[in-house]
Design a protein around this motif. Structure first.
Motif, mmCIF file in Angstrom:
data_model
loop_
_atom_site.group_PDB
_atom_site.id
_atom_site.type_symbol
_atom_site.label_atom_id
_atom_site.label_comp_id
_atom_site.label_asym_id
_atom_site.label_seq_id
_atom_site.Cartn_x
_atom_site.Cartn_y
_atom_site.Cartn_z
ATOM 1 N N ARG A 1 2.506 34.722 10.002
ATOM 2 C CA ARG A 1 3.953 34.479 10.012
ATOM 3 C C ARG A 1 4.717 35.698 10.472
ATOM 4 O O ARG A 1 5.652 35.593 11.263
ATOM 5 N N GLY B 1 0.803 -1.216 0.000
ATOM 6 C CA GLY B 1 0.000 0.000 0.000
ATOM 7 C C GLY B 1 0.838 1.268 0.000
ATOM 8 O O GLY B 1 0.321 2.357 -0.175
ATOM 9 N N ALA C 1 -3.262 17.363 10.434
ATOM 10 C CA ALA C 1 -2.689 16.265 9.646
ATOM 11 C C ALA C 1 -1.232 16.123 10.070
ATOM 12 O O ALA C 1 -0.588 17.105 10.395
ATOM 13 N N PRO C 2 -0.716 14.899 10.101
ATOM 14 C CA PRO C 2 0.675 14.725 10.507
ATOM 15 C C PRO C 2 1.596 15.539 9.606
ATOM 16 O O PRO C 2 1.344 15.641 8.405
ATOM 17 N N SER C 3 2.653 16.117 10.178
ATOM 18 C CA SER C 3 3.496 17.020 9.387
ATOM 19 C C SER C 3 4.367 16.230 8.416
ATOM 20 O O SER C 3 4.709 16.680 7.353
ATOM 21 N N VAL C 4 4.743 15.038 8.806
ATOM 22 C CA VAL C 4 5.502 14.185 7.916
ATOM 23 C C VAL C 4 4.692 12.917 7.789
ATOM 24 O O VAL C 4 4.424 12.245 8.766
ATOM 25 N N GLU C 5 4.296 12.599 6.569
ATOM 26 C CA GLU C 5 3.358 11.498 6.445
ATOM 27 C C GLU C 5 3.663 10.641 5.235
ATOM 28 O O GLU C 5 3.796 11.138 4.126
ATOM 29 N N GLN C 6 3.772 9.342 5.477
ATOM 30 C CA GLN C 6 3.935 8.418 4.360
ATOM 31 C C GLN C 6 2.624 8.372 3.580
ATOM 32 O O GLN C 6 1.566 8.104 4.139
ATOM 33 N N LEU C 7 2.705 8.627 2.298
ATOM 34 C CA LEU C 7 1.499 8.604 1.477
ATOM 35 C C LEU C 7 1.226 7.189 0.986
ATOM 36 O O LEU C 7 2.116 6.360 0.929
ATOM 37 N N HIS C 8 -0.026 6.953 0.637
ATOM 38 C CA HIS C 8 -0.433 5.603 0.282
ATOM 39 C C HIS C 8 -0.939 5.475 -1.146
ATOM 40 O O HIS C 8 -1.566 6.382 -1.675
ATOM 41 N N LEU C 9 -0.669 4.313 -1.685
ATOM 42 C CA LEU C 9 -1.267 3.939 -2.965
ATOM 43 C C LEU C 9 -2.698 3.491 -2.677
ATOM 44 O O LEU C 9 -3.010 3.120 -1.559
ATOM 45 N N PHE C 10 -3.506 3.450 -3.675
ATOM 46 C CA PHE C 10 -4.874 2.900 -3.590
ATOM 47 C C PHE C 10 -5.733 3.583 -2.530
ATOM 48 O O PHE C 10 -6.715 3.010 -2.107
ATOM 49 N N GLU D 1 -9.071 4.224 -3.796
ATOM 50 C CA GLU D 1 -9.696 2.952 -4.152
ATOM 51 C C GLU D 1 -10.182 2.219 -2.905
ATOM 52 O O GLU D 1 -11.269 1.655 -2.869
ATOM 53 N N MET D 2 -9.348 2.249 -1.844
ATOM 54 C CA MET D 2 -9.719 1.531 -0.643
ATOM 55 C C MET D 2 -10.959 2.134 -0.002
ATOM 56 O O MET D 2 -11.795 1.429 0.531
ATOM 57 N N ARG E 1 -7.655 17.615 9.133
ATOM 58 C CA ARG E 1 -8.577 16.540 8.743
ATOM 59 C C ARG E 1 -9.831 16.692 9.599
ATOM 60 O O ARG E 1 -9.741 17.166 10.730
ATOM 61 N N ASN F 1 -4.041 22.057 6.274
ATOM 62 C CA ASN F 1 -3.362 20.869 6.775
ATOM 63 C C ASN F 1 -4.135 20.202 7.908
ATOM 64 O O ASN F 1 -3.571 19.778 8.906
ATOM 65 N N ALA G 1 5.264 18.417 5.147
ATOM 66 C CA ALA G 1 4.468 19.626 5.314
ATOM 67 C C ALA G 1 5.429 20.780 5.491
ATOM 68 O O ALA G 1 6.468 20.644 6.112
ATOM 69 N N MET H 1 5.396 5.522 -3.051
ATOM 70 C CA MET H 1 4.779 6.768 -2.620
ATOM 71 C C MET H 1 5.764 7.533 -1.743
ATOM 72 O O MET H 1 6.454 6.942 -0.915
ATOM 73 N N PRO H 2 5.802 8.841 -1.920
ATOM 74 C CA PRO H 2 6.730 9.631 -1.110
ATOM 75 C C PRO H 2 6.205 9.867 0.304
ATOM 76 O O PRO H 2 5.067 9.512 0.625
ATOM 77 N N ILE H 3 7.045 10.453 1.110
ATOM 78 C CA ILE H 3 6.613 10.960 2.410
ATOM 79 C C ILE H 3 6.336 12.441 2.196
ATOM 80 O O ILE H 3 7.183 13.173 1.689
ATOM 81 N N ARG H 4 5.134 12.830 2.529
ATOM 82 C CA ARG H 4 4.758 14.236 2.337
ATOM 83 C C ARG H 4 5.436 15.065 3.420
ATOM 84 O O ARG H 4 5.380 14.748 4.593
#
Lengths: 368, 370
Positions: free
Chosen positions: B88, A173, B344-353, B356-357, B280, B278, A365, A360-363
């Motif tokens: 800022r 995934g 939303a998490p500041s560093v986040e692994q993005l997902h495929l599908f 779709e899921m 959810r 940023n 922010a 997939m990359p790590i976004r």
């Protein structure tokens, strides 16, 4: 049953079966192997009900046909410690007598009737793939299987025959590995099913110990494979595999060519300055170069320049370094083609026709 | 003693429009939703205010009051862009910034200003820097707490700069109408008038117990705020409570397709805004106002906070079709809001599908709507 053979002959067959019994704890008989002597040959079997393996033991002298079921762990250990000599095995009631230069042992056996039946393989409707090709394909995808049960179907590898070639797909995934291989022969068959990771790993093990071709087929609920010496039967995972073709980006316009080993070395070095909590590297694409960067608070910063072929726009994109290294390891040597689009969309890594990887990359922010 | 600065941008939306379109500068600029029909005024320039145009007034009324006005559509994305720039630059002064809305913020400079005079100096610099960096004017108030600072910034709008010291506070508060107290709305105001109280000073002789007895919790607030006492802290981690958009139709609408189409557009807007911030959301709410002005809201709370358009649309559409009585009833307004917001998490692994899921459980977006 009575037979004798070289210790190494029995041991090498046993070791092929080892992984099958290793994981089972529920039923004692599933931790056992079945040894059957028929006419002039002997066959070893092990199964955990999901995956079963049958392996020929040869050469062997059969004095008396028959069957014995013994605990795999002890038997293997005993054979390992046995001198490089002959071993003789003989049933004595419910016990098995093992004798030779290594001593005399009597091991308790199980009732052969209770040992689960492993389906047999018939060549009909199978395809042929060279053992090397099969092993290579599995190596290129199996690491990408999901280990957690995010989605059950992702814990296995999709085997599919399409357009006259064999395809394997694995994904957790977050990245997806795709391998293509040539068939060496075989007739018409439909192969389309998800094989559990353990089944795939055992298949690879069988292919490794094998020269020549492996026969493969699917019967709707099982994958069956046969090499010269061993047969494997693995249940298939039921369910719909994710639409992997959709996951492959079609419009990644930032195309890079890099030396796979050089890039892997740079990523490995930069990764030293990351932590388990912040396992993250950045790739900065520039003309003619990728800069691999790591920046981890309280650990340090890394910056490695890698010369590449690239003439597109600059891009900065974050990745889990392991995901990149897994793919580069599968590619081994030569040129890797990388294709990117943006910082939050899937990237492609590929080598010629036989391997494609979507990650997939790590976004990242923006820090505000 | 604390030192608090309140910054309030002057006619923010209208000023941004004037900034971006030099030809409308200095004119009666009126920004609102549904300019052609029945929307309301979101922001009016000071020139427009001379004609009596106010925020929240129906556009139609604003047109009557100010027929030569320049009516412009709300461009929320642009305002947020400037708002981010504003926040800022405020954070360059101190990290203790509490944004109250897109155009308003408190700064706590207690620790960085040696004395109150220095806090006043910082307030002036803030004002100057806002003008220099954004090209917009702000009204700034400096005082010893949030209530007084906000009061100060509002006293000489636009382009105001007002300081309220503890010595001056009673004098300033004394003759102000009670409605200046935060929390006093029309109902409370009426009740106070009935007691013969119209200015803040008139509240002073009334004992706290009596105010609490009459107004409950608010009584305590009245007692302290009327004396210029406010201990509420400047809260730096500001999380917006909701993101919302609504739209009043030009005419009352019965056609479900038109209503859904509009709801989809609004959903797209709020999701976009959510992503830009940023955040959810866990709660999706829709609002429907019938032609007879009866207004209902229907909401659903999901387990996993989302910023996916397909997910939000699925629930918004489900609420509309299953929880709202639409048969033969005309609708005047439709709206959607997202709340229970999380970062939303500041560093986040993005997902495929991912889509779709989700779509396995979620109906797809109607054809022709994408």
């Amino acid at each position: 049953m009575k037979l004798s053979c070289q210790k190494s002959t029995m041991l090498s067959s046993l070791q092929l079966l080892g992984p099958v019994t290793a994981g089972t704890t529920t039923k004692p008989i599933l931790q056992a192997v079945k040894l059957e002597a028929i006419d002039d040959k002997a066959v070893l079997e092990a199964t955990d009900l999901e995956v079963g393996v049958r392996c020929l033991v040869e050469p062997v002298e059969v004095q008396e046909a028959g069957t014995v079921v013994l605990q795999e762990g002890r038997l293997t250990e005993l054979l390992r410690e046995w001198p490089e000599e002959k071993i003789c095995m003989e049933t004595r009631g419910s016990m098995c007598l093992l004798s030779g230069k290594g001593g005399v042992f009597k091991m308790a056996g199980y009732d052969p009737e209770e040992f689960p039946v492993i389906p047999t393989f018939s060549d009909e409707g199978s395809v042929e793939v060279s053992a090397d090709e099969l092993e290579g394909m599995i190596k290129k995808v199996v690491f990408a299987c999901a280990s957690e049960r995010v989605r059950h179907t992702m814990t296995g590898v999709l085997f599919r025959e399409e357009g006259g070639e064999l395809r394997m797909v694995a994904t957790d995934g977050r990245r997806l590995a795709f391998a293509r291989g040539k068939k060496s022969g075989g007739g018409k068959t439909t192969m389309d099913g998800i094989v559990p990771r353990r089944g795939v790993e055992l298949l690879s093990r069988i292919a490794t110990h094998q020269e020549g071709n492996v026969l493969l087929k699917m019967d709707g609920t099982h994958l069956l494979a046969k090499s010269g010496k061993a047969t494997l039967c693995s249940q298939l995972i039921e369910g719909q595999y994710p639409n992997y073709e959709e996951a492959v980006p079609k419009d990644n316009d930032k195309k890079v060519e890099a030396d796979a080993e050089g890039l892997a070395a740079a990523i490995r070095r930069a990764t030293i300055l990351t932590t388990a909590e912040r396992h993250l590297i950045k790739l900065k694409l520039q003309k003619g170069m990728i800069v691999v960067e790591a920046e981890t608070p309280e650990v340090g910063e890394a910056m490695v320049d890698v010369e590449v072929k690239y003439s597109g726009e600059d891009l900065e994109i974050g990745f889990n370094p392991d995901f990149l290294l897994d793919a580069l390891k599968a590619i081994e040597k030569g040129t890797v083609q990388l294709e990117f689009k943006g910082p939050a969309t899937a990237a492609i890594m590929k080598r010629s026709h036989d391997f494609l990887y979507v990650v997939m990359p790590i976004r990242l922010a923006e820090t505000t | 003693m604390r030192k608090i600065i309140h910054v309030d941008m002057d006619a923010f939306f209208a000023s941004v429009e004037e900034l971006d379109n030099p030809e409308v500068r200095g004119k009666a600029v009126i920004v609102g939703g549904g300019i052609e029909g029945r929307g309301v005024v979101s922001s009016a320039s000071y020139e427009a205010r001379k004609y009596g145009v106010k925020s929240a007034m129906p556009i139609s009324r604003a047109r009557k009051l100010c027929p030569h006005g320049i009516f412009l559509e709300v461009r929320m994305e642009r305002y947020i862009e400037i708002s981010i720039q504003l926040m800022r630059l405020l954070k360059d002064f101190t990290p203790l910034v509490e944004p109250v809305s897109v155009d308003e913020a408190f700064l706590d400079v207690t620790d960085i200003a040696r004395d109150f005079a220095e806090a006043v100096e910082i307030g002036k610099q803030v004002k100057k820097k806002i003008k220099a960096e954004t090209g917009l004017t702000a009204s700034v108030g400096v005082a010893t707490n949030k209530f007084l600072a906000k009061l100060a910034s509002g006293l000489k709008k636009p382009d105001g700069f007002v300081v309220i010291t503890d010595e001056e506070k009673e004098n300033i508060l004394k003759d102000l109408p009670v409605s200046e107290i935060l929390g006093v709305g029309k109902v409370t105001e009426k009740a106070l008038h009935a007691m013969g109280i119209s200015t803040i000073g008139q509240l002073w002789p009334i004992p706290q117990e009596e105010l609490v007895e009459r107004f409950g919790k608010l009584g305590r607030v009245l007692y302290y705020l009327s004396r210029g006492i406010d201990n509420s802290p400047v809260v730096t981690v500001w999380e917006p409570k909701s993101v919302a958009r609504s739209c009043t139709f030009e005419r009352d609408i019965k056609d479900l397709r038109v209503i859904r189409r509009q709801l989809y557009d609004l959903t797209e807007d709020v999701v976009k805004q959510l992503k830009e911030m940023n955040l959810r959301a866990k709660t999706i709410t829709i609002k429907v106002r019938y032609s007879n002005f009866r207004t209902i809201t229907r909401s659903i709370t999901i387990d996993t906070p989302t910023d996916l358009l397909s997910a939000v649309w699925h629930y918004a559409d489900m609420l509309l079709r299953e929880k709202v009585e639409l048969k033969d009833r005309a609708i005047r307004l439709i709206g959607v809001s997202l709340s229970s917001l999380v970062q939303a998490p500041s560093v986040e692994q993005l997902h495929l599908f991912e889509e779709e899921m989700r779509s396995e459980e979620i109906a797809t977006i109607p054809k022709g709507m994408e």
